[in-house]
Design a protein around this motif. Structure first.
Motif, PDB file in Angstrom:
ATOM      1  N   SER A  20       0.845  -1.192   0.000  1.00  7.84           N
ATOM      2  CA  SER A  20       0.000   0.000   0.000  1.00  7.84           C
ATOM      3  C   SER A  20       0.875   1.234   0.000  1.00  7.84           C
ATOM      4  O   SER A  20       1.900   1.280   0.663  1.00  7.84           O
ATOM      5  CB  SER A  20      -0.905   0.011   1.234  1.00  7.84           C
ATOM      6  OG  SER A  20      -1.549   1.248   1.365  1.00  7.84           O
ATOM      7  N   THR A  78      -4.538  -1.551   2.750  1.00  4.01           N
ATOM      8  CA  THR A  78      -5.899  -1.879   2.351  1.00  4.01           C
ATOM      9  C   THR A  78      -5.924  -2.504   0.963  1.00  4.01           C
ATOM     10  O   THR A  78      -5.293  -2.014   0.029  1.00  4.01           O
ATOM     11  CB  THR A  78      -6.770  -0.611   2.359  1.00  4.01           C
ATOM     12  OG1 THR A  78      -6.846  -0.127   3.696  1.00  4.01           O
ATOM     13  CG2 THR A  78      -8.169  -0.914   1.845  1.00  4.01           C
ATOM     14  N   ARG A  79      -6.684  -3.591   0.835  1.00  2.57           N
ATOM     15  CA  ARG A  79      -6.851  -4.214  -0.482  1.00  2.57           C
ATOM     16  C   ARG A  79      -8.174  -4.965  -0.480  1.00  2.57           C
ATOM     17  O   ARG A  79      -8.429  -5.779   0.404  1.00  2.57           O
ATOM     18  CB  ARG A  79      -5.710  -5.182  -0.788  1.00  2.57           C
ATOM     19  CG  ARG A  79      -5.748  -5.728  -2.187  1.00  2.57           C
ATOM     20  CD  ARG A  79      -5.514  -4.631  -3.221  1.00  2.57           C
ATOM     21  NE  ARG A  79      -4.152  -4.135  -3.167  1.00  2.57           N
ATOM     22  CZ  ARG A  79      -3.725  -3.095  -3.864  1.00  2.57           C
ATOM     23  NH1 ARG A  79      -4.556  -2.448  -4.652  1.00  2.57           N
ATOM     24  NH2 ARG A  79      -2.478  -2.691  -3.770  1.00  2.57           N
ATOM     25  N   LYS A  80      -9.020  -4.686  -1.473  1.00  2.00           N
ATOM     26  CA  LYS A  80     -10.329  -5.316  -1.542  1.00  2.00           C
ATOM     27  C   LYS A  80     -10.563  -5.912  -2.928  1.00  2.00           C
ATOM     28  O   LYS A  80     -10.422  -5.223  -3.929  1.00  2.00           O
ATOM     29  CB  LYS A  80     -11.425  -4.303  -1.211  1.00  2.00           C
ATOM     30  CG  LYS A  80     -11.311  -3.712   0.188  1.00  2.00           C
ATOM     31  CD  LYS A  80     -12.354  -2.663   0.444  1.00  2.00           C
ATOM     32  CE  LYS A  80     -13.729  -3.258   0.492  1.00  2.00           C
ATOM     33  NZ  LYS A  80     -14.753  -2.251   0.881  1.00  2.00           N
ATOM     34  N   TRP A 102      -6.414  -4.106  11.907  1.00  2.23           N
ATOM     35  CA  TRP A 102      -6.987  -4.437  10.614  1.00  2.23           C
ATOM     36  C   TRP A 102      -8.447  -4.841  10.730  1.00  2.23           C
ATOM     37  O   TRP A 102      -8.857  -5.425  11.732  1.00  2.23           O
ATOM     38  CB  TRP A 102      -6.216  -5.595   9.981  1.00  2.23           C
ATOM     39  CG  TRP A 102      -4.775  -5.295   9.718  1.00  2.23           C
ATOM     40  CD1 TRP A 102      -3.754  -5.338  10.624  1.00  2.23           C
ATOM     41  CD2 TRP A 102      -4.194  -4.889   8.485  1.00  2.23           C
ATOM     42  NE1 TRP A 102      -2.566  -4.989  10.034  1.00  2.23           N
ATOM     43  CE2 TRP A 102      -2.805  -4.714   8.710  1.00  2.23           C
ATOM     44  CE3 TRP A 102      -4.715  -4.676   7.207  1.00  2.23           C
ATOM     45  CZ2 TRP A 102      -1.934  -4.322   7.705  1.00  2.23           C
ATOM     46  CZ3 TRP A 102      -3.845  -4.291   6.192  1.00  2.23           C
ATOM     47  CH2 TRP A 102      -2.468  -4.119   6.456  1.00  2.23           C
ATOM     48  N   LYS A 103      -9.209  -4.560   9.678  1.00  3.25           N
ATOM     49  CA  LYS A 103     -10.560  -5.096   9.543  1.00  3.25           C
ATOM     50  C   LYS A 103     -10.562  -6.080   8.384  1.00  3.25           C
ATOM     51  O   LYS A 103     -10.142  -5.742   7.268  1.00  3.25           O
ATOM     52  CB  LYS A 103     -11.583  -3.991   9.284  1.00  3.25           C
ATOM     53  CG  LYS A 103     -13.008  -4.527   9.086  1.00  3.25           C
ATOM     54  CD  LYS A 103     -13.993  -3.427   8.741  1.00  3.25           C
ATOM     55  CE  LYS A 103     -14.307  -2.595   9.967  1.00  3.25           C
ATOM     56  NZ  LYS A 103     -15.408  -1.613   9.687  1.00  3.25           N
ATOM     57  N   GLU A 105     -12.773  -8.361   5.863  1.00  2.00           N
ATOM     58  CA  GLU A 105     -14.115  -8.430   5.296  1.00  2.00           C
ATOM     59  C   GLU A 105     -14.314  -9.775   4.612  1.00  2.00           C
ATOM     60  O   GLU A 105     -13.387 -10.329   4.008  1.00  2.00           O
ATOM     61  CB  GLU A 105     -14.334  -7.286   4.298  1.00  2.00           C
ATOM     62  CG  GLU A 105     -14.263  -5.911   4.942  1.00  2.00           C
ATOM     63  CD  GLU A 105     -14.562  -4.792   3.961  1.00  2.00           C
ATOM     64  OE1 GLU A 105     -14.177  -4.926   2.776  1.00  2.00           O
ATOM     65  OE2 GLU A 105     -15.188  -3.801   4.371  1.00  2.00           O
ATOM     66  N   ASP A 112     -17.906  -8.332   9.522  1.00  2.00           N
ATOM     67  CA  ASP A 112     -16.475  -8.086   9.465  1.00  2.00           C
ATOM     68  C   ASP A 112     -15.818  -8.568  10.754  1.00  2.00           C
ATOM     69  O   ASP A 112     -16.486  -8.875  11.733  1.00  2.00           O
ATOM     70  CB  ASP A 112     -16.195  -6.584   9.297  1.00  2.00           C
ATOM     71  CG  ASP A 112     -16.902  -5.998   8.086  1.00  2.00           C
ATOM     72  OD1 ASP A 112     -16.998  -6.696   7.064  1.00  2.00           O
ATOM     73  OD2 ASP A 112     -17.352  -4.840   8.166  1.00  2.00           O
ATOM     74  N   ILE A 134      -8.821  -4.064   5.413  1.00  2.00           N
ATOM     75  CA  ILE A 134      -8.728  -2.619   5.535  1.00  2.00           C
ATOM     76  C   ILE A 134      -7.743  -2.286   6.643  1.00  2.00           C
ATOM     77  O   ILE A 134      -7.899  -2.750   7.781  1.00  2.00           O
ATOM     78  CB  ILE A 134     -10.095  -1.992   5.850  1.00  2.00           C
ATOM     79  CG1 ILE A 134     -11.089  -2.276   4.710  1.00  2.00           C
ATOM     80  CG2 ILE A 134      -9.966  -0.486   6.069  1.00  2.00           C
ATOM     81  CD1 ILE A 134     -12.495  -1.798   4.998  1.00  2.00           C
ATOM     82  N   GLU A 135      -6.725  -1.529   6.323  1.00  2.00           N
ATOM     83  CA  GLU A 135      -5.761  -1.068   7.312  1.00  2.00           C
ATOM     84  C   GLU A 135      -6.412   0.063   8.105  1.00  2.00           C
ATOM     85  O   GLU A 135      -6.791   1.094   7.539  1.00  2.00           O
ATOM     86  CB  GLU A 135      -4.508  -0.569   6.604  1.00  2.00           C
ATOM     87  CG  GLU A 135      -3.463   0.033   7.507  1.00  2.00           C
ATOM     88  CD  GLU A 135      -2.361   0.718   6.714  1.00  2.00           C
ATOM     89  OE1 GLU A 135      -1.576   1.443   7.341  1.00  2.00           O
ATOM     90  OE2 GLU A 135      -2.302   0.555   5.479  1.00  2.00           O
TER      91      GLU A 135
END
Length: 241
Positions: A20, A78-80, A102-103, A105, A112, A134-135
């Motif tokens: 990121s 973050t990476r989705k 971190w979250k 998903e 979450d 998600i950071e």
């Protein structure tokens, strides 16, 4: 196949790492930093936490490399639903937050999961359905939650994102007979891996009422799974916050 393409292929198979480049500004008060990771100095020139945020996810419950490839996916931001690594992400079942909070998903209506810095999670809340990470650029309230359980003689405090007691902390499987104190939102299960009957514990609940509910629902001395939630789970079975 050329040597260059062979190198690229082996890199994709043996280790998938996501970087990121996003950064947030420093805090706006004296001595403040707004992130857990990647900050350089605070407003007074003092050093902050300069580790790069780093989340490891693994295919097996031992948080290690096994006999299958790829066995892990590393995240540094973050990476989705990134198509390149999505097939690998969907095979991940455990995680370790090396640096940062971190979250995680999941696909579908599954809610979450927040994993705080330093936590090792052998069994994610949802197995093999990781959609993105998600950071978190702050300390989320979840990381300060705790649940203190007792068997009537001793007390154990749970803090991390979850625990399957008959797999990891086996001596506490079917051990707890009641709640002593707590902060935040929790869900306890009668069966391991989030199965069977469960009971939700929410901020503001009276401990006496909680313990009566555990007894009435047949969970006293029968708790095999514990989850930390980001919001109250009552009338919210999928933990959507």
């Amino acid at each position: 196949m050329s040597h260059q393409w062979m190198t690229l292929l082996l890199s994709a198979i043996f280790l998938v790492t996501v970087d990121s480049l996003d950064h947030l500004p420093l805090g706006d008060g004296p001595g403040e930093c707004s992130k857990l990771c990647n900050t350089g100095v605070d407003m007074n020139g003092n050093k902050c936490n300069t580790h790069r945020c780093f989340l490891e996810t693994f295919r097996d419950e031992n948080l290690s490399i096994g006999s299958f490839r790829p066995e892990w996916v590393n995240f540094r931001g973050t990476r989705k639903t990134w198509p390149y690594i999505l097939p690998y992400m969907k095979k991940m079942s455990s995680a370790r937050a090396v640096y940062g909070n971190w979250k995680i998903e999941y696909f579908g209506n599954e809610g979450d999961q927040v994993v705080c810095e330093g936590e090792e999670i052998p069994f994610l809340d949802v197995n093999d359905e990781l959609e993105g990470v998600i950071e978190l650029h702050e300390n989320p309230p979840d990381c300060n939650y705790y649940l203190r359980l007792t068997d009537g003689n001793s007390i154990v405090r749970f803090r991390r994102s979850n625990g399957i007691l008959n797999k990891v902390s086996k001596k506490y499987n079917d051990w707890a007979t009641g709640v002593v104190t707590f902060k935040g939102y929790w869900r306890v299960y009668k069966n391991s891996k989030w199965g069977g009957d469960y009971f939700d514990i929410c901020e503001g609940d009276d401990v006496t009422d909680i313990n009566k509910g555990l007894k009435d629902d047949g969970l006293m001395g029968k708790i095999s799974g514990v989850q930390r939630l980001s919001c109250c789970g009552k009338n919210n079975p999928n933990r959507i916050c």
